[in-house]
Motif scaffolding. Structure first.
Motif, short mmCIF file in Angstrom:
data_model
loop_
_atom_site.label_atom_id
_atom_site.label_comp_id
_atom_site.label_asym_id
_atom_site.label_seq_id
_atom_site.Cartn_x
_atom_site.Cartn_y
_atom_site.Cartn_z
N ALA A 1 11.88 -0.61 7.03
CA ALA A 1 12.89 -1.12 6.10
C ALA A 1 13.09 -0.05 5.04
CB ALA A 1 12.42 -2.43 5.49
N PHE A 2 14.07 -0.27 4.19
CA PHE A 2 14.41 0.76 3.21
C PHE A 2 14.37 0.19 1.80
CE2 PHE A 2 16.48 1.64 7.21
CZ PHE A 2 16.01 2.92 7.48
N TYR A 3 13.91 1.03 0.88
CA TYR A 3 13.94 0.61 -0.52
C TYR A 3 14.76 1.62 -1.30
CZ TYR A 3 10.39 4.19 -1.64
OH TYR A 3 9.71 5.37 -1.81
N LYS A 4 15.27 1.15 -2.42
CA LYS A 4 15.96 2.09 -3.32
C LYS A 4 15.69 1.70 -4.76
CE LYS A 4 20.34 -0.33 -2.90
NZ LYS A 4 21.64 -0.34 -2.27
N ASP A 5 15.90 2.65 -5.65
CA ASP A 5 15.64 2.46 -7.07
C ASP A 5 14.21 1.99 -7.32
OD1 ASP A 5 18.32 3.08 -7.35
OD2 ASP A 5 18.93 0.97 -7.32
N GLU A 6 13.28 2.44 -6.49
CA GLU A 6 11.86 2.09 -6.66
C GLU A 6 11.62 0.59 -6.66
OE1 GLU A 6 9.48 4.51 -6.64
OE2 GLU A 6 11.22 5.79 -6.24
N LYS A 7 12.42 -0.13 -5.87
CA LYS A 7 12.26 -1.58 -5.81
C LYS A 7 12.30 -2.06 -4.37
CE LYS A 7 14.32 -2.74 -10.24
NZ LYS A 7 15.66 -2.72 -10.84
N HIS B 1 0.85 -1.19 0.00
CA HIS B 1 0.00 0.00 0.00
C HIS B 1 0.89 1.24 0.00
CE1 HIS B 1 -3.31 2.71 0.88
NE2 HIS B 1 -2.59 3.22 1.86
N LYS B 2 0.65 2.10 -0.97
CA LYS B 2 1.49 3.30 -1.11
C LYS B 2 0.88 4.47 -0.37
CE LYS B 2 3.03 6.39 -4.85
NZ LYS B 2 4.37 6.74 -4.38
N ASP B 3 1.75 5.18 0.36
CA ASP B 3 1.29 6.38 1.06
C ASP B 3 2.41 7.41 0.94
OD1 ASP B 3 0.02 8.19 2.63
OD2 ASP B 3 0.30 7.09 4.52
N GLY B 4 2.31 8.26 -0.05
CA GLY B 4 3.40 9.20 -0.34
C GLY B 4 4.61 8.42 -0.82
N ASP B 5 5.78 8.62 -0.21
CA ASP B 5 6.95 7.83 -0.60
C ASP B 5 7.17 6.67 0.36
OD1 ASP B 5 7.84 9.14 1.61
OD2 ASP B 5 9.62 10.01 0.68
N THR B 6 6.17 6.41 1.18
CA THR B 6 6.24 5.29 2.11
C THR B 6 5.35 4.16 1.61
OG1 THR B 6 6.59 6.79 3.97
CG2 THR B 6 5.76 4.59 4.50
N TYR B 7 5.82 2.96 1.77
CA TYR B 7 5.03 1.79 1.38
C TYR B 7 4.81 0.92 2.60
CZ TYR B 7 6.01 3.13 -3.40
OH TYR B 7 6.10 3.82 -4.58
N ILE C 1 10.66 2.91 3.65
CA ILE C 1 10.91 4.30 3.31
C ILE C 1 12.13 4.35 2.38
CG2 ILE C 1 9.90 5.11 5.48
CD1 ILE C 1 12.72 5.64 6.50
N PRO C 2 12.27 5.45 1.62
CA PRO C 2 13.39 5.51 0.67
C PRO C 2 14.73 5.41 1.41
CG PRO C 2 11.83 7.30 0.30
CD PRO C 2 11.42 6.64 1.57
N ALA C 3 15.66 4.71 0.84
CA ALA C 3 16.96 4.51 1.49
C ALA C 3 17.65 5.84 1.75
CB ALA C 3 17.84 3.62 0.62
N ALA C 4 17.44 6.82 0.88
CA ALA C 4 18.09 8.12 1.04
C ALA C 4 17.66 8.80 2.33
CB ALA C 4 17.76 9.01 -0.15
N ALA C 5 16.44 8.54 2.76
CA ALA C 5 15.93 9.17 3.98
C ALA C 5 16.70 8.71 5.20
CB ALA C 5 14.44 8.86 4.15
N ASN C 6 17.36 7.59 5.05
CA ASN C 6 18.14 7.03 6.15
C ASN C 6 19.51 7.69 6.25
OD1 ASN C 6 18.79 5.24 8.23
ND2 ASN C 6 19.72 3.80 6.80
N ALA C 7 20.04 8.10 5.11
CA ALA C 7 21.43 8.56 5.05
C ALA C 7 21.58 10.06 5.29
CB ALA C 7 22.03 8.19 3.69
#
Ligand SMILES: [Zn+2]
Ligand SMILES: [Zn+2]
Length: 184
Positions: free
Chosen positions: A113-119, A52-58, A92-98
């Protein structure tokens, strides 16, 4: 073993949700690199999940089922560990972690958990679930007798002549200690 987040809603559902059911052969979990997992996957892995997508969070909920094999910590024989785990994660996007800007972590029990490259990395997701399902102490059974420390006989399957002597030696040491305790 990735889920492309850009395909959300492509199958006629709401644009923010995706239901996913997949099966993976055990061979898909054989890592080519030298990473030594404590477990072996010995049955097909069934993964069912909703994204389920909610903004840039899944938000990802689902269930993973398979059978793993572990090595007993006492007798070194393999034994099966069935896995039937449900999970609920927030990606959440991996960049948000860094970045320096601390991102607010919501006050709930969801694992982030973190995702990157939309995967979403489904291999990593399932690996995490397997690790959570593993017992703290891998034992083929509570009462596993282990191996004879002297001759290596699997004492679940056979007995040997040296094990009584070994037990006696330990008892003798213990008795000596107790005796000394009393004398003090
Ligand atoms: Zn054992
Ligand atoms: Zn022995």
């Amino acid at each position: 073993m990735h889920f492309d987040l850009r395909q959300l809603g492509r199958h006629g559902g709401a644009a923010r949700d995706e239901h996913l059911e997949r099966s993976f052969a055990p061979s898909a979990f054989e890592t080519p690199d030298a990473r030594e997992d404590a477990y072996r996957v010995v049955a097909p892995v069934h993964l069912v999940m909703d994204v389920h997508k909610d903004g840039d969070t899944y938000r990802v909920t689902g269930r993973v089922q398979t059978q793993l094999e572990l090595e007993c910590g006492r007798c070194l024989e393999s034994f099966p560990v069935p896995v039937d785990s449900t999970f609920e994660l927030r990606y959440i996007p991996a960049a948000a972690n860094a970045g320096e800007g601390e991102r607010e972590v919501e006050e709930d029990d969801l694992t982030t958990a973190f995702y990157k490259d939309e995967k979403l990395d489904l291999g990593e997701l399932m690996h995490e679930q397997f690790v959570l399902a593993l017992p703290m102490k891998p034992l083929c059974s509570e009462g596993c007798k282990g191996l004879c420390p002297q001759c290596g006989t699997n004492l679940n399957k056979a007995s040997c002549d040296c094990s009584p002597a070994w037990k006696d030696a330990r008892l003798a040491g213990l008795q000596a200690l107790l005796k000394r305790d009393k004398e003090n």
